[in-house]
Design a protein around this motif. Sequence first.
Motif, PDB file in Angstrom:
ATOM      1  N   PHE A 102       0.818  -1.206   0.000  1.00 50.66           N
ATOM      2  CA  PHE A 102       0.000   0.000   0.000  1.00 50.66           C
ATOM      3  C   PHE A 102       0.851   1.254   0.000  1.00 50.66           C
ATOM      4  O   PHE A 102       1.856   1.339   0.705  1.00 50.66           O
ATOM      5  CB  PHE A 102      -0.877   0.059   1.257  1.00 50.66           C
ATOM      6  CG  PHE A 102      -2.066  -0.842   1.200  1.00 50.66           C
ATOM      7  CD1 PHE A 102      -3.170  -0.491   0.443  1.00 50.66           C
ATOM      8  CD2 PHE A 102      -2.084  -2.040   1.904  1.00 50.66           C
ATOM      9  CE1 PHE A 102      -4.285  -1.321   0.389  1.00 50.66           C
ATOM     10  CE2 PHE A 102      -3.181  -2.870   1.850  1.00 50.66           C
ATOM     11  CZ  PHE A 102      -4.288  -2.519   1.092  1.00 50.66           C
ATOM     12  N   PHE A 104      -0.407   5.167   0.585  1.00 49.32           N
ATOM     13  CA  PHE A 104      -1.516   6.108   0.717  1.00 49.32           C
ATOM     14  C   PHE A 104      -1.035   7.527   0.442  1.00 49.32           C
ATOM     15  O   PHE A 104       0.157   7.793   0.362  1.00 49.32           O
ATOM     16  CB  PHE A 104      -2.120   6.028   2.123  1.00 49.32           C
ATOM     17  CG  PHE A 104      -2.707   4.680   2.431  1.00 49.32           C
ATOM     18  CD1 PHE A 104      -3.894   4.272   1.828  1.00 49.32           C
ATOM     19  CD2 PHE A 104      -2.066   3.800   3.302  1.00 49.32           C
ATOM     20  CE1 PHE A 104      -4.425   3.025   2.101  1.00 49.32           C
ATOM     21  CE2 PHE A 104      -2.605   2.559   3.582  1.00 49.32           C
ATOM     22  CZ  PHE A 104      -3.784   2.168   2.978  1.00 49.32           C
ATOM     23  N   ALA A 106      -1.179  10.190   2.382  1.00 52.55           N
ATOM     24  CA  ALA A 106      -0.401  10.735   3.500  1.00 52.55           C
ATOM     25  C   ALA A 106      -0.520   9.759   4.659  1.00 52.55           C
ATOM     26  O   ALA A 106      -1.297   8.813   4.611  1.00 52.55           O
ATOM     27  CB  ALA A 106      -0.938  12.100   3.913  1.00 52.55           C
ATOM     28  N   ASN A 108       1.609   7.425   5.938  1.00 51.90           N
ATOM     29  CA  ASN A 108       1.939   6.076   5.514  1.00 51.90           C
ATOM     30  C   ASN A 108       2.796   5.325   6.514  1.00 51.90           C
ATOM     31  O   ASN A 108       2.929   4.126   6.418  1.00 51.90           O
ATOM     32  CB  ASN A 108       2.727   6.150   4.212  1.00 51.90           C
ATOM     33  CG  ASN A 108       1.836   5.962   3.029  1.00 51.90           C
ATOM     34  OD1 ASN A 108       1.177   4.943   2.928  1.00 51.90           O
ATOM     35  ND2 ASN A 108       1.783   6.949   2.152  1.00 51.90           N
TER      36      ASN A 108
END
Lengths: 255, 829
Positions: A102, A104, A106, A108
């Motif tokens: 993953f 993301f 913000a 992370n």
Amino acid sequence: MSTLEAPEAERATRVAARARGATKIYGGGAGEVRALDGVDVDFEAGRFTAIMGPSGSGKSTLMHCLAGLDVLTEGEAWLGDIELTGLSERERTKVRRDRVGFVFQAFNLIPTLTARENVELPSRIARRRPDKQWTREVVGALGLADRMSHRPTELSGGQQQRVAVARALATRPEAIFADEPTGALDSRSGAALLDFLRRAVREMEQTVVMVTHDPNAASYADRVVFLGDGRIDGEIVGPTAEAVLDRMKTIGGPA
Amino acid sequence: MMRVALRNLAATKLRFALTALSIVLGVAFVTGSFVLADSLRASVDKIFDDAAGANDLVVRSVEGPTGDRPIFALDTVAEVQAVDGVSDAAPRLEGAGALLVDGDATGIGISNWVDNEALSSFSLSEGRGPTDADEVVLTKTLAGDEGLEVGDAVALRGDGPVRDYEVVGLSTFSSDADDLLPYAFMTLPEAQSTLDVDGVYEIGVALEAGVDPDAATEALSAELPAGLEVVDGQAAIAADREQVQDTVNVLGNALLAFAVVAVLVGSFIVFNTFSITFAQRRRQLALLRAVGARAGQIRRMLIGEAMLVGLVASVVGVVAGLGLAVGLEELIGLFGDEIPTSETVLSMRTIIVAVVVGMGVTLAAATLPARRVSKVAPVAALRDDAGSPRRSGWRGTVVGLVLAALGAGALYAAGPVPGARTSLILIGAGSLAIVGAAAFLAPTLVPVASRVLGAPLRFLGVPGQLGRDNTAREPRRTAATAAALMIGLAVVSVAAVFAASAKETLTNQVDSRLLGDVIISPDEDGFEGLPAGVDQRIAANPDVTAVGVASFSQWSDGEKTRDLVSIDPVAFAEVYDAPVADGAVTDLAPGGVLLDEGLADDLGLEVGDTLPMTTPGGQLQARVDALIDDQILGNAVIHTADLPRLDPDAVPVFMVAAGPEGTDPAVLAETLEADVGDFPGVLVQDRDEFVADLRAEVDQVLNLIYALLALTGLIAVIGIINTLSLSVLERTREIGLLRAVGLTGRQAKRMIRAESVLISLIGALLGLALGTVLGVVISNETPIIEVVQIPWAQLGLFAAIAALAGVLAAVWPARRAAKLDVLRAVTAD
């Protein structure tokens, strides 16, 4: 369903993630929202695919369902040879841990852990020994070798996102799902990150599925799949930013 | 702004409830202590008022030199009755006795029946008064408890052998407190005979209607022989009332001390909760600032919110305190004497103090966090800086170090001075300063402690490591949470170390000093001494080679009345080896005294000097024969040969019998027990039983202390739950991220549990270490403690309980963490 150009055909034979009749309904009765409405799509292994669409088009929902974060209301979501729809929360957690990476937009990284610990987190959660050599290769390619003992607060935004990418790659997942990975970065850091994602696909044979609404970001992908109103609304193979932008203007749905 | 404050409270019911709970518990403890003490005082007053109201006037003898009142002739009753204005007079006699049912002795009072409602606080509820020597009236509750009815036969003992009686009536006290006063009433001659008293203690006087009490007092005084005085009914019982009220006051103050600990611990929790919840609202507050609220307005809003919590919690606490008072009464009844309360007294003072304490703690706890967060810059509303690192509180460290130095200095200065008041104050203040220092230093200690104590968590993998790291993340928060537990456990371990040392000292003393095999003493049921004849019976046993008898009496140096022991030094030295500072116990000869070393020091006396002693029988210019240092013998010991002259009423209270070399104490105790089996209320114990009994007495007090501190522990655990749930809430995104990258729900739970257990252990071990050190220091500085012992097993058990409490505290926050909606956590902005 998709037809591919010849140069890429030899490495795009296997499907990493696949949706069949994927439907996701939120709420019920009069307030029912169809976030996905019978989506059929394949994401080939070893390729960088972008999912584009306006807000509310269902692009994030599609990604969440394929990554095992969310469950379809109807239809099938395949990750490699695993059908996710019937799995328990516990089984899906294991799938995420072992087969998904993953990134993301913000937040992370776990603030109490160093960059290295963050990168090794999924293996450590699984109580497996991280693949040191592979990790070193990834970290080196990302230019993070001298940052690994730092904590997230000591890293710049771009470095933090690169650590997140390193973590996503560390377990050699079936696919890496990136949700607006450059959304919080300045354009230079963003470009560097996208460049690396492309290198990970081309040189390291990884699979990346990226959700974005930025045509420029999408232009780094091998292929762009467009989503509108919960349905597939065409695709571009070998996109340029201009082509994507033009295509976006024609997609309906709530802008 | 107040409306915003109200909305906030409503929106965060859970945080509100958790914050309030620790205030509620503290306030409830304070209220409960006051209510119980007030209720006891009221009940005691009622009983004494009823007793006092029974007499217009009382004739009694003038107080003797050692505080007792001698008996006087029965003839006086006739003289009193002859005085003008006196309608009736009744002699009164009272002593300790026992009611025997199926071999079990119950301590009771024996008195003469006064068949005149105007002169007695007791009235018949059933049957009739005693007319024959073998008839008794029992108080109704006593009869009920023992399953006795009018017409039943009972066995009673006063100062002599057991006698048989028939129950002819049941009586009740005028206020419903006759369970406090278990009595058997007999005819006057029979009471005199059973109690072996040739006279009366006092005469109750009823006046004719319209007679002025002052005039009657004057008239009576004129008629009475020297040595007697006339007082009104209230004055007659004033001394007894004061004594009982003093006991109640001591109990009330002790409870309050525990309540203060609970409030103190609670204040840490409240402070912590406000710090966290205010900080979590930074963005909201910054938004208010951005739209124009001044820092002062923000601060007032937050404090107003806190005060509202404090007010509601205080009111709930007062109500809960009423319930807790009942619980405390039961608890104390469980460990010690039953205490009767006939009513529940909730005074205005209690309510005011409780609410002031509750709101005061809240205000104090909310002020600093409110001030800190009200300075938030408006622009913070736009930034996401929830994880901004905290500055280390160097000021706290400095204050902590200064306090630690002061505390250590006070403890060092206190030194082992026997009974000195300043020494006690220094020990108390020093201990408080050290505990305070620990609380201030805790944020500095926490990261180290979590690294050391948390090291084993590595083996739990990622959840363990994350749990450990989370404790070190906000050292102040962890420290405040752990400090609550630390204070509770520090008090617990001071008590544990002190009690263990006291027990070990007692055991050592008995082991090294007691040469005999069997100890004979009155059992606990209200006997003041051993029945006459027990000593002969023991001495007559062929297996007994030596018997030492100690009788207790009192003496005065003109200012202070002290216990006086009398022994036959030669016989006693054979069974008991008292430590001597100068001379020998056998140096004691008639006309002499063995004096406590410390007392001799105070009085400036040495062996060979003369000590003027006032005893119940008269003056003695006692020659100091030796200086001793022994808890059992006490201050002053005289020769039995002087006893008939100095105090004919002194009773033997302690006897030690020894068998020949190689005697099994248990076997000898069994034979002696059979020998004195027909004397009720006599306890025969071999050495081991005697020691076990002494230790058990210490344990009983200790267990009561533990029970009272349990509430404090509960508050500390609530604090952990509170901090953890707030942390889980705060780390929603982080936990969501962990779950997204593969942390299972079970692992998430394990992570929270690891954090919880680690916080508990940090608090517990800091508290245990602190308490143990203080316990050792205090024990060392207590003169009567000779051996300092650390009860490692018990302390280990406390640590284990604390860890378990950590697991339990984590249950609910962990469940929340595991059930977190991963998708919402990672997509929330």
